[in-house]
Design an enzyme around this catalytic site. Sequence first.
Site, PDB file in Angstrom:
ATOM      1  N   LYS A   1       3.277 -31.536 -36.694  1.00  0.00           N
ATOM      2  CA  LYS A   1       3.164 -30.102 -36.447  1.00  0.00           C
ATOM      3  C   LYS A   1       4.533 -29.424 -36.370  1.00  0.00           C
ATOM      4  CE  LYS A   1      -1.406 -30.252 -34.398  1.00  0.00           C
ATOM      5  NZ  LYS A   1      -2.279 -29.880 -33.278  1.00  0.00           N
TER       6      LYS A   1
ATOM      7  N   SER B   1      -6.619 -28.058 -30.535  1.00  0.00           N
ATOM      8  CA  SER B   1      -5.180 -27.911 -30.299  1.00  0.00           C
ATOM      9  C   SER B   1      -4.630 -26.505 -30.512  1.00  0.00           C
ATOM     10  CB  SER B   1      -4.398 -28.901 -31.164  1.00  0.00           C
ATOM     11  OG  SER B   1      -4.560 -28.608 -32.538  1.00  0.00           O
TER      12      SER B   1
END
Length: 364
Positions: A302, A257
């Site tokens: 996140k 990611s």
Amino acid sequence: MPRRTATMLASTLMLIALLCAGVFIPVPYSEMSPGPTVNTLGDHDGEPVLQISGRKTYATSGHLNMTTVRVTSADYKMNLVEAVYGWLAHDNKVVPHDTLYPDGKTEEQSTQENAEEFSQSQESAKVAALKELDIPVKSWVIVSTVVKDSPAEGRLHAGDVIKAVDGTTVKEPADVATLVTKHKPGQDVVFTIVPAKEQAAAEKANKTATKTEKITIKTATSDDSGAKRAIVGISAGTDHTFPFSIDIKLADVGGPSAGLMFALGIYDKLTPGSLTGGKFVAGTGTIDDDGKVGPIGGIEMKTVGARSKGAQYFLTPAENCAAAAKDTPSGLTLVKVNTIEDALGALKDIRGGKTADLPKCTAK
């Protein structure tokens, strides 16, 4: 004993018993929470995250932070009390254990898989950034992994360059599976390869490997849940030779990611001026060699982690936008991106103060 007192005592004892039971009752869940966030333009553990040599680099400013998610280990046994607390906690997320560790995957297997994905994301980030800068990168198809006890074991090896299958030139990793599955299980397939050792020696000498070998392998029948097909037991990938050295120094991080943020960090260091204009930008997203940005897991964790460190803008994969926008941390602007070009365009607007022009995420 008065009835009221007896009732209160019984209720208290029942509550204690339930709490004790909750502590000892395991539940099949795991927990996700915001993990560390690291500035790809800065240092980590005393050394630069991005180290480029053999090419002129430029000073940068601001932040281009990659973000992470912290998860409980595969063998962690969550109890009922912890699960309830996690469900109620705003910044954490409790998910079925199989979501993070499918098919009984062990901690060791998950760590290895994440490490491989992280390594591949670094390679793709380098390629995407250099392509965006029109810097040539040499690429070729290789044997990425060989499955144990498969027909290819001992015949093909990780790092072998696949030039052709049955005489047909291979240009992309997907070509290998397409050509192999043209066969019926039990039929022979012929690989034309450059052995990994030959390729490594040629690269070291800055030459092109010319020695090839033909390897004949009898195909087997696939044993997964899909349609039965011919296989040899390898996965194909892409390897690259870069015109100068790009090293990404970041330990204890896994998964794919961070690809987008690594690519942007590399681009920033190789171009004059500052991509961020001194602003604090964080983000996430996988990236492929062509600069396409893909979705990731744990987007809510996140964004929380990024905002807690001071991020003002968050580059968000388009496919994660709706989920991220449902609970955006106060003070954080979610910017939708599909490609590295989208991200560079958004950064241009951010450093130019044209925030009204940003493609923002919505909860639709």
